[in-house]
Design an enzyme around this catalytic site. Structure first.
Site, PDB file in Angstrom:
ATOM      1  N   GLY A 248      60.944 112.948  -1.442  1.00  0.00           N
ATOM      2  CA  GLY A 248      59.495 112.908  -1.550  1.00  0.00           C
ATOM      3  C   GLY A 248      58.987 111.960  -2.617  1.00  0.00           C
ATOM      4  N   GLU A 290      67.467 113.698  -1.778  1.00  0.00           N
ATOM      5  CA  GLU A 290      67.394 113.094  -0.446  1.00  0.00           C
ATOM      6  C   GLU A 290      66.277 112.050  -0.364  1.00  0.00           C
ATOM      7  OE1 GLU A 290      68.715 117.265   1.802  1.00  0.00           O
ATOM      8  OE2 GLU A 290      66.599 116.688   1.620  1.00  0.00           O
ATOM      9  N   PRO A 291      66.416 110.921  -1.038  1.00  0.00           N
ATOM     10  CA  PRO A 291      65.396 109.874  -0.903  1.00  0.00           C
ATOM     11  C   PRO A 291      65.437 109.235   0.476  1.00  0.00           C
ATOM     12  CG  PRO A 291      67.266 109.057  -2.159  1.00  0.00           C
ATOM     13  CD  PRO A 291      67.509 110.529  -1.927  1.00  0.00           C
ATOM     14  N   GLY A 292      64.289 109.046   1.059  1.00  0.00           N
ATOM     15  CA  GLY A 292      64.185 108.361   2.352  1.00  0.00           C
ATOM     16  C   GLY A 292      63.201 107.228   2.247  1.00  0.00           C
ATOM     17  N   ARG A 330      50.967 105.770  11.436  1.00  0.00           N
ATOM     18  CA  ARG A 330      50.570 106.489  10.229  1.00  0.00           C
ATOM     19  C   ARG A 330      49.082 106.373   9.888  1.00  0.00           C
ATOM     20  NH1 ARG A 330      52.317 105.209   5.673  1.00  0.00           N
ATOM     21  NH2 ARG A 330      52.409 107.302   4.766  1.00  0.00           N
ATOM     22  N   TYR A 334      47.325 110.094   9.824  1.00  0.00           N
ATOM     23  CA  TYR A 334      46.798 110.749   8.623  1.00  0.00           C
ATOM     24  C   TYR A 334      46.204 109.780   7.607  1.00  0.00           C
ATOM     25  CZ  TYR A 334      51.898 110.337   7.771  1.00  0.00           C
ATOM     26  OH  TYR A 334      53.204 109.914   7.706  1.00  0.00           O
ATOM     27  N   CYS A 361      44.634 100.835  23.451  1.00  0.00           N
ATOM     28  CA  CYS A 361      43.314 101.207  23.953  1.00  0.00           C
ATOM     29  C   CYS A 361      42.866 102.522  23.332  1.00  0.00           C
ATOM     30  CB  CYS A 361      43.331 101.290  25.475  1.00  0.00           C
ATOM     31  SG  CYS A 361      43.507  99.692  26.261  1.00  0.00           S
ATOM     32  N   GLU A 362      42.679 102.504  22.036  1.00  0.00           N
ATOM     33  CA  GLU A 362      42.191 103.635  21.260  1.00  0.00           C
ATOM     34  C   GLU A 362      41.292 103.080  20.160  1.00  0.00           C
ATOM     35  OE1 GLU A 362      42.739 106.872  21.693  1.00  0.00           O
ATOM     36  OE2 GLU A 362      44.224 106.692  23.297  1.00  0.00           O
ATOM     37  N   TYR A 390      58.922 105.392   8.447  1.00  0.00           N
ATOM     38  CA  TYR A 390      58.091 106.065   9.447  1.00  0.00           C
ATOM     39  C   TYR A 390      57.221 105.089  10.230  1.00  0.00           C
ATOM     40  CZ  TYR A 390      59.701 109.827   6.518  1.00  0.00           C
ATOM     41  OH  TYR A 390      60.508 110.670   5.805  1.00  0.00           O
TER      42      TYR A 390
END
EC number: 4.1.1.20
Length: 442
Positions: A248, A290-292, A330, A334, A361-362, A390
């Site tokens: 995180g 756990e770094p991602g 992303r 959010y 088309c959004e 991500y």
């Protein structure tokens, strides 16, 4: 404008990544194109590991591969001596195909299927992170069926709410993940696992959220978990050899983000764990993290080709690019924020405001509101920074858009990590349409 890792501006005014001209990369591989600065990934991995070794603390650094998974990134993680966090049978399959040592794989997930768990036993993964009681039952059954034991971490929610977006906060009590630390669920999980033949409980695991910019929440979580581990020692005579504090760690998406360096997060964790253990006389556990995102996030840059423009007088100018929410959902999901530049004209003042829109088309397919770029024309190369986590991992074929190619760049060389999808790829899994007669389909 903030440049990351090995990013520089060459004599042509082009953005370079890993010593490679991004304009040349776009010409060779097309756009959208995701370019990873693998030198930056390596330096981050080494910084996390060095922070533990400098303090003489036994540790394990696992790449949380949900951020970005493919054969090439798993091989890089293995080269750097990392462990690996996978959350599905697909990620586990990819890791094994990449030659990643199974004994260094941690299998996560809140709804692991029996087939996925069987694969974990058959491949001999290093540990399973148990997330719920049904899963504990399946692990015990599969251990008996396969005749193999398994190391297990118990995932808990410590009731710590990190200061981050609701969608990426995971450590609070109301979460779909893990056992509640404070209502007896974690104690019951330990009891069942301790009574199940073949199970070896390593300790506790938590993950309190993502994009965390300070160490306070990690400290609170560490103290909470050490407190539970000490209670188990006093009440049950059980000592946990491992404490996994998850990941995180935040990265800089915009100038408003101020993340810490890897060693700052780690040293704060170590100090807190040492202090909490010393207060109770608890043996110092091995610390796992756990770094991602913090390994791959700002190492990734997406290159787009500028297309159409539309000015709404007095409001904004839309600049459309040849990707969008199909390769980076992303912002739509959010409200994630990014920065951008013109990779082919980096030296010009970036003082014109555009809303960078995707081609899906959004109406919500907007990558950046009020991006600062030079005056832009069709065919310019737009670079959006910090898309390494991500982005591709959450990409889709919405509107039947092929997913982009991915290249790794380092020391003046580059190599293809994932080829661009073709239109043929889009229909490869489609069943052939049945013939429809005059009477219609039956």
């Amino acid at each position: 404008m903030h440049l990351y890792g090995t990013q520089t501006i060459n004599s042509k005014g082009h953005l370079e990544i890993g010593g490679t001209d991004t304009v040349r990369l776009a010409d060779e591989h097309g756009t959208p194109l995701i370019v990873y600065d693998t030198g930056l990934i390596r330096s981050r991995a080494r910084a996390f590991k060095k922070a533990f070794s400098d303090e003489g603390v036994p540790a394990q650094v696992a790449y949380a591969s949900k951020a970005f998974s493919c054969l090439a990134i798993y091989r890089l993680a293995e080269e750097e001596g990392l462990a690996l966090d996978v959350v599905s049978g697909g990620e586990l399959f990819t890791a094994i195909r990449a030659g990643f040592p199974a004994e260094r794989i941690h299998f996560h997930g809140n709804n692991k299927s029996r087939e996925e768990l069987r694969m974990a036993f058959e491949q001999g993964v290093g540990c399973i992170v148990a997330d719920n009681f049904m899963e504990i039952g399946m692990i015990g059954e599969l251990s008996k069926e396969t005749g193999r034991g398994m190391d297990v971490l118990i995932r808990v929610t410590p009731g710590i709410e990190a200061h981050t977006h609701d969608y990426i906060t995971t450590g609070q009590e109301d979460s779909k993940f893990g056992f509640d630390l404070n209502n007896g669920q974690a104690d019951e999980a330990l009891r069942i696992l301790s009574e199940t033949p073949g199970m070896h409980v390593l300790g506790l695991h938590c993950h309190i959220g993502s994009q965390i910019f300070d160490t306070e929440a990690f400290g609170l979580a560490a103290r909470s978990l050490i407190g539970k581990m000490d209670a188990w020692r006093r009440e049950k005579g059980f000592v946990c050899p491992v404490l996994n504090l998850g990941g995180g760690f935040g990265i800089r998406y915009t100038e408003d983000d101020h993340p810490l360096e890897p060693d700052e997060y780690v040293r704060s964790m170590i100090l807190t764990v040492k202090a909490a253990a010393a207060e109770t006389g608890y043996p110092l556990p091995e610390i796992w993290i756990e770094p991602g995102r913090s390994l791959v996030g700002d190492a990734g840059t997406t290159l787009y080709t500028a297309g159409s423009m539309k000015t709404v007088p007095g409001i904004r100018t839309y600049l459309a690019v040849d990707g969008g929410m199909s390769d980076n959902i992303r912002p739509a999901l959010y409200g994630a924020e990014y920065t951008a530049a013109l990779a082919n004209r980096m030296k010009l003042p970036h003082d014109t405001r555009y809303t960078i829109a995707g081609k899906c088309c959004e109406s919500g397919d907007k990558l950046i509101e009020n991006a600062r770029l030079p005056e832009t024309s069709e065919g310019d190369l737009v670079a959006v920074f910090c898309t390494g986590a991500y982005g591709y991992a959450m990409a889709s074929n919405y509107n039947r858009l092929p997913r982009p190619a991915v290249v790794f760049a380092e020391n003046g060389e580059h190599r293809l990590a994932i080829r661009r999808e073709t239109y043929e790829d889009l229909i490869r899994l489609d069943a052939e349409p049945a013939a429809v007669g005059k009477e219609g389909m039956r």
